[in-house]
Design an enzyme around this catalytic site. Structure first.
Site, PDB file in Angstrom:
ATOM      1  N   SER A  72     -22.051  22.337 -10.179  1.00 49.59           N
ATOM      2  CA  SER A  72     -22.696  21.376  -9.289  1.00 49.59           C
ATOM      3  C   SER A  72     -22.906  22.000  -7.921  1.00 49.59           C
ATOM      4  O   SER A  72     -22.017  22.662  -7.387  1.00 49.59           O
ATOM      5  CB  SER A  72     -21.837  20.114  -9.149  1.00 49.59           C
ATOM      6  OG  SER A  72     -22.495  19.140  -8.379  1.00 49.59           O
ATOM      7  N   PRO A 106     -13.366  14.575  -7.980  1.00 50.92           N
ATOM      8  CA  PRO A 106     -13.635  15.682  -7.067  1.00 50.92           C
ATOM      9  C   PRO A 106     -13.006  15.414  -5.702  1.00 50.92           C
ATOM     10  O   PRO A 106     -12.633  14.272  -5.392  1.00 50.92           O
ATOM     11  CB  PRO A 106     -15.165  15.691  -6.962  1.00 50.92           C
ATOM     12  CG  PRO A 106     -15.552  14.263  -7.193  1.00 50.92           C
ATOM     13  CD  PRO A 106     -14.524  13.684  -8.126  1.00 50.92           C
ATOM     14  N   TYR A 136     -17.550   8.417 -17.773  1.00 54.96           N
ATOM     15  CA  TYR A 136     -16.309   8.105 -17.079  1.00 54.96           C
ATOM     16  C   TYR A 136     -15.399   7.117 -17.819  1.00 54.96           C
ATOM     17  O   TYR A 136     -14.260   7.422 -18.117  1.00 54.96           O
ATOM     18  CB  TYR A 136     -16.619   7.548 -15.683  1.00 54.96           C
ATOM     19  CG  TYR A 136     -17.286   8.566 -14.801  1.00 54.96           C
ATOM     20  CD1 TYR A 136     -16.612   9.718 -14.397  1.00 54.96           C
ATOM     21  CD2 TYR A 136     -18.602   8.402 -14.378  1.00 54.96           C
ATOM     22  CE1 TYR A 136     -17.223  10.672 -13.600  1.00 54.96           C
ATOM     23  CE2 TYR A 136     -19.223   9.344 -13.588  1.00 54.96           C
ATOM     24  CZ  TYR A 136     -18.533  10.477 -13.195  1.00 54.96           C
ATOM     25  OH  TYR A 136     -19.143  11.422 -12.418  1.00 54.96           O
ATOM     26  N   HIS A 142     -14.711   9.117  -9.151  1.00 55.54           N
ATOM     27  CA  HIS A 142     -16.126   9.493  -9.256  1.00 55.54           C
ATOM     28  C   HIS A 142     -17.021   8.429  -9.892  1.00 55.54           C
ATOM     29  O   HIS A 142     -18.243   8.481  -9.772  1.00 55.54           O
ATOM     30  CB  HIS A 142     -16.209  10.787 -10.082  1.00 55.54           C
ATOM     31  CG  HIS A 142     -17.361  11.664  -9.744  1.00 55.54           C
ATOM     32  ND1 HIS A 142     -18.458  11.248  -9.019  1.00 55.54           N
ATOM     33  CD2 HIS A 142     -17.599  12.969 -10.040  1.00 55.54           C
ATOM     34  CE1 HIS A 142     -19.310  12.247  -8.902  1.00 55.54           C
ATOM     35  NE2 HIS A 142     -18.811  13.296  -9.508  1.00 55.54           N
TER      36      HIS A 142
END
Length: 626
Positions: free
Chosen positions: A540, A103, A90, A329
């Site tokens: 995912s 997301p 990240y 996230h």
């Protein structure tokens, strides 16, 4: 409180009873790396890679030296890979957060008849947020236990305590995940409400008393009326947070030169969360359109500036019924977002609105509009951010598809793992357009202290053998090959969730070599290693127990994001890609995925006997050019 008095976001004491993440044996990781990549690169390239790997792992060599350093790091740290992983996954990433990183959870469409209905929904939701925050503050949240493979193990709860206390601070080269320093001052007691691209401070505790739902509704009404005042309206500063991270860091450094802007930034960065009251978006609110609008707000002309992407939780309530959550996230994984969101939706369903009965705080002070001083330089930066967001909006291709022929119960009856089965189906769908590629599936390692995720490498040689038989000219449908592919996927999953997968380990070896100022090792400059980390298929599983779904964008320009939610009798797929890539198309991928699931289901019902194409009810050799 000055922004610089915050500290890096780490939690201690909430997972001390769990074991530490193990460091896998070096040779085990190197052997598995070769196994994972052998069928994904040309033979000549693989031979070179094997030579490099053998040299790296040789007795007394650099690999063993770095392995020992990792073992020493494990002794000193609660989780040896956490910082490496967080930065690599990240904080070092320079791409914009919307679509590329953040997301979203998409709620069922709400049927608001009036604007008051949407404000009531927002007030009810905020009441649920405050209830959930009270559970966290009291450390009364029940411990999660693993489901699926190796069910029943207690899981690390640290991520929950970052939901309302974290903030992703942009940096010119690397972002910082920061948390409130509660020892310096009290926990934040305000929410930021975004409305018509304006930001308002909603205090949720006044005179040491938490606002009830009636008070929250009253304050939201005031905010709506304040936002309607065009004379007071300020530029859509939130657009800056939708830009690339380096660009936003530079814009922020310009903003904070003015004390008014510094104060406004401080209020946003210290808030519990954002509530975004969005205006109607225009298009028909299909599942696909709601997913798109949640990911990017529809761009600068719609609600793209009515947000602040650096905050972990943004609850979006559209007056047209388009509602959900946008998640930054870096502080936590999808399952934490799901658990929090399911609590809120169940709270709202099981706890009737209390707008009439509750006693209210008398003489509520008016919410405060955040002010901004915008120089011509900031106006130019806003225009550039708006332009980039609009290009991203036009480029994103999404298909939310509900496969209804069967769901996870049918798969379980075949004595197969539903997750592994769906992963093999994704491999089949992709293979119908292109050769097999490195695939990412997130695997929780919360069984360990401060555990986040590792990668399940779904592009196995067994999956390749299966998809080849399903797509070849002489298609031979063999249930054994399907079971072999599913077993390989299941075995890798178990390896990953028990801390034995290869991605975190290789990352740790690479990063500790950097810390020791070693020259870049050939293992990590090798083209095969680069290919191994180009996840064209990023997947995912995000299952829910209430009606909602998760989606996200691709991680590469020519890639796919594939999020799925298996239910008893259906499976929801959210497939994303970029329109400017000639190698990808979400609609064609979904078509191939549907055909593959039908074929696999038919193969299962046929039993163990090989089936010839003429006996098969679905054509076996459908090929798509994406």
């Amino acid at each position: 409180m000055p922004i610089l008095e915050r500290e890096p976001s780490r939690d201690h004491g909430k997972s001390d009873g769990l074991p530490k993440l193990p460091v896998p044996k070096l040779q085990q990781t190197l052997d598995m790396y070769l196994k994972c990549m052998r069928h994904l690169v040309p033979e000549e390239k693989f031979r070179r890679t094997k030579m490099i790997v053998d040299q790296f792992g040789a007795p007394g060599g650099v690999g063993q030296f770095l392995q020992q350093k990792l073992l020493e790091r494990r002794e000193k740290n609660a989780n040896w890979v956490y910082d490496y992983w967080l930065e690599d996954m990240y904080l070092n990433n320079r791409l914009a957060l919307p679509v590329n990183s953040s997301p979203v959870m998409v709620f069922p469409k709400q049927n608001f008849r009036t604007n008051s209905d949407s404000l009531r929904f927002a007030a009810h939701l905020i009441s649920g947020v405050l209830e959930y925050k009270a559970l966290l503050d009291a450390q009364a949240l029940p411990v999660d236990y693993a489901r699926g493979q190796l069910a029943g193990t207690p899981l690390c709860m640290d991520q929950y305590y970052r939901l309302f206390t974290s903030y992703r601070l942009p940096g010119p080269k690397r972002d910082t995940l920061v948390a409130q320093k509660s020892s310096v001052m009290p926990e934040p007691e305000h929410i930021i409400v975004a409305c018509k691209n304006q930001f308002f401070v909603l205090d949720v505790v006044i005179n040491f008393r938490r606002l009830n739902e009636k008070d929250l509704y009253t304050q939201l009404e005031k905010i709506w009326r304040m936002a309607e005042n065009e004379e007071e309206r300020l530029p859509p500063i939130g657009l800056l947070t939708s830009d690339g991270r380096t660009e936003w860091a530079e814009a922020r450094s310009v903003l904070i030169q003015d004390s008014t802007n510094r104060d406004s930034l401080d209020m946003i960065e210290r808030c519990l969360c954002l509530v975004c009251l969005n205006e109607p978006s225009g298009p028909e609110l299909t599942d696909t359109n709601r997913a798109l609008l949640m990911l990017h707000g529809g761009g600068p002309e719609r609600n793209g500036g009515n947000c602040w992407y650096d905050k972990p939780l943004q609850f979006v309530i559209g007056s047209d019924g388009c509602c959900g959550v946008v998640c930054e996230h870096s502080p936590f994984e999808g399952i934490v977002l799901v658990q929090c969101t399911e609590y809120l939706l169940k709270y709202m369903k099981g706890s009737p609105s209390k707008l009439v009965r509750a006693a209210s705080v008398s003489e509520l002070p008016a919410p405060r509009r955040l002010r901004w001083k915008c120089s011509p330089e900031i106006q130019a930066l806003l225009a550039a951010s708006a332009d980039k967001l609009q290009r991203l909006v036009k480029n994103l291709d999404m298909n939310v598809y509900k496969f209804t022929n069967y769901g996870k119960e049918f798969i379980k009856k075949q004595k197969m793992s539903p997750d592994a089965y769906i992963q093999v189906a994704l491999q089949l769908a992709y293979y119908r357009s292109a050769p097999q590629v490195s695939t990412y599936e997130s695997a929780s390692i919360r069984r360990f202290q401060e555990g986040r995720v590792d990668n399940i490498r779904s592009a196995t040689s067994e999956a390749l053998a299966f998809v080849r038989t399903m797509t070849g000219e002489n298609c031979s449908l063999n249930l054994k090959q399907l079971r072999d592919a599913i077993n390989a996927q299941t075995n890798y999953t178990i390896m990953a969730i028990t801390g034995m997968a290869i991605d975190n380990h290789l990352l740790g070896l690479r990063e500790i070599a950097k810390e020791l100022n070693m020259e870049k090792l050939e293992l990590f400059s090798d083209e095969t290693y680069t290919i191994s980390n180009q996840f064209i298929l990023s997947t995912s599983q995000v299952p829910t127990t209430v009606e909602m779904f998760c989606c996200y964008g691709p991680v590469l320009p020519n890639g796919y994001g594939a999020c799925y939610n298996p239910q008893s009798d259906h499976i929801i797929f959210c497939v994303s890609s970029f329109r400017d890539s000639e190698e990808s198309c979400s609609d064609k991928f979904v078509k191939a995925l549907r055909e593959g699931l039908l074929e696999m289901g038919s193969l299962c019902t046929k039993g163990n006997n090989p089936v010839t194409p003429s006996e098969h009810p679905v054509q076996c050799t459908i090929l798509y050019s994406f």
